[in-house]
Design a protein around this motif. Structure first.
Motif, PDB file in Angstrom:
ATOM      1  N   GLY A 134       0.894  -1.164   0.083  1.00 33.10           N
ATOM      2  CA  GLY A 134      -0.161  -0.127   0.215  1.00 33.10           C
ATOM      3  C   GLY A 134       0.672   1.333   0.108  1.00 33.10           C
ATOM      4  O   GLY A 134       0.301   2.249  -0.207  1.00 33.10           O
ATOM      5  N   SER A 135       2.151   1.002   0.271  1.00 28.94           N
ATOM      6  CA  SER A 135       2.885   2.342   0.315  1.00 28.94           C
ATOM      7  C   SER A 135       3.224   2.821  -1.099  1.00 28.94           C
ATOM      8  O   SER A 135       3.461   2.178  -2.054  1.00 28.94           O
ATOM      9  N   GLN A 136       3.252   4.271  -1.449  1.00 27.29           N
ATOM     10  CA  GLN A 136       3.521   4.851  -2.541  1.00 27.29           C
ATOM     11  C   GLN A 136       4.908   4.678  -2.844  1.00 27.29           C
ATOM     12  O   GLN A 136       5.745   4.766  -1.752  1.00 27.29           O
ATOM     13  N   ARG A 137       5.348   4.796  -4.073  1.00 25.41           N
ATOM     14  CA  ARG A 137       6.853   4.577  -4.517  1.00 25.41           C
ATOM     15  C   ARG A 137       7.397   6.098  -5.069  1.00 25.41           C
ATOM     16  O   ARG A 137       6.607   6.495  -6.148  1.00 25.41           O
ATOM     17  N   ALA A 138       8.179   6.494  -4.782  1.00 25.88           N
ATOM     18  CA  ALA A 138       9.043   7.686  -5.290  1.00 25.88           C
ATOM     19  C   ALA A 138       9.421   7.401  -6.668  1.00 25.88           C
ATOM     20  O   ALA A 138      10.583   6.570  -6.615  1.00 25.88           O
ATOM     21  N   ASP A 139       8.581   7.741  -7.767  1.00 21.94           N
ATOM     22  CA  ASP A 139       9.269   7.011  -9.036  1.00 21.94           C
ATOM     23  C   ASP A 139      10.018   8.392 -10.021  1.00 21.94           C
ATOM     24  O   ASP A 139      10.318   7.894 -11.021  1.00 21.94           O
ATOM     25  N   GLU A 183       2.490  -2.307  13.582  1.00 23.82           N
ATOM     26  CA  GLU A 183       2.105  -3.688  13.392  1.00 23.82           C
ATOM     27  C   GLU A 183       2.839  -4.402  12.294  1.00 23.82           C
ATOM     28  O   GLU A 183       2.576  -5.749  12.107  1.00 23.82           O
ATOM     29  N   ASN A 184       3.453  -3.587  11.343  1.00 31.91           N
ATOM     30  CA  ASN A 184       4.020  -4.375  10.317  1.00 31.91           C
ATOM     31  C   ASN A 184       5.529  -4.932  10.476  1.00 31.91           C
ATOM     32  O   ASN A 184       6.080  -5.503   9.678  1.00 31.91           O
TER      33      ASN A 184
END
Length: 282
Positions: A134-139, A183-184
């Motif tokens: 669910g994390s956005q990736r810096a592209d 929790e992750n």
């Protein structure tokens, strides 16, 4: 894994290094495409290699990921966020961070490169950089890397270094205190164990020896303390104090697998007066 303060690295950079890195980074931004960027990076690899000794010194000449100093040597400068492609994704790599010192990690061969180890284990970070689901990736350079939640634990993030625990068998475990906060954490510890090759048999054996050495030293200190209390024997007092000093040295960050020693002391403090002293005072 021990905490590495990147500010210490920055403070020790050779004169002119940051200016050179900026010049090359500016050239990367001005490049016409990926092929030109790859050429610029390849032509300037010596820039990060030139500060290898700085990175090594800040981490007490131990791998920042696994704390190994010798048995997994041939240390290299790892780009935490890969400068080229990111394995398993369509991402072309964090090329704009290729010469950013904050993206460098001092890593041993087994943590940095894909290797087959004893007992059938395989690991090595290579060009992997998974993110939490669910994390956005810096592209691109236009997106801040702060939007990302890395799956891999980072030795330059103090919280991340607290997430890893070790037991008397030398195996990697999850620190329940860290899990209670995020929790992750179990998933991140598990993926880091695999990609950093922290389950390499020789590494497990080395950690086990340190753990057992700490418990033995605690028992020696406890025995000497008990004898001194009952007899006021000066020799017993000396043995107790020397043992406490030795335990303190084993927990120092420049000591072999000091994170393991700290776990051993903390885990033994409920039954060992000496471990309790070291855990709560130091």
């Amino acid at each position: 894994m021990i905490f590495i303060d990147r500010q210490e690295v920055i403070a020790l950079l050779p004169e002119g290094w940051k200016a050179k890195a900026k010049t090359v980074t500016d050239a990367l931004h001005a490049a016409s495409g990926s092929a030109e960027r790859k050429e610029i990076i390849a032509d300037n690899e010596e820039l990060w290699r030139s500060i290898k000794s700085v990175l090594a010194g800040v981490g007490y000449h131990k791998c920042w990921y696994c704390e190994t100093a010798e048995i997994r040597s041939d240390n290299a400068v790892d780009h935490f966020r890969p400068k080229g492609k990111v394995s398993g994704t369509g991402h072309g790599g964090y090329w704009w961070l290729a010469f950013d010192v904050k993206n460098y990690r001092f890593a041993c061969t087994f943590c940095n490169s894909r290797r087959h180890g004893d007992g059938g284990t395989t690991g090595g970070k290579a060009d992997h950089f998974p993110l939490v689901a669910g994390s956005q990736r810096a592209d691109s350079p236009l997106v801040s890397i702060s939007v990302e939640i890395p799956m891999l634990l980072d030795p330059c993030d103090y919280f991340d270094t607290t997430a890893v625990w070790f037991d008397e068998t030398g195996q990697v475990k999850v620190n329940p205190e860290a899990e209670a906060i995020e929790e992750n954490v179990p998933d991140r510890v598990s993926r880091s164990r695999d990609l950093y090759h922290l389950d390499h048999v020789r590494l497990i054996e080395a950690r086990k020896r340190i753990f057992l050495d700490v418990l033995e030293m605690c028992d020696q200190a406890d025995g000497a303390l008990l004898l001194y209390k009952s007899t006021q024997d000066a020799t017993a007092r000396t043995v107790f104090h020397d043992s406490i000093n030795a335990l303190k040295r084993m927990r120092r960050e420049d000591a072999p697998y000091s994170a393991v020693a700290k776990c051993a002391v903390r885990g033994y403090r409920s039954s060992s007066p000496s471990a309790k002293i070291i855990a709560e005072v130091s």
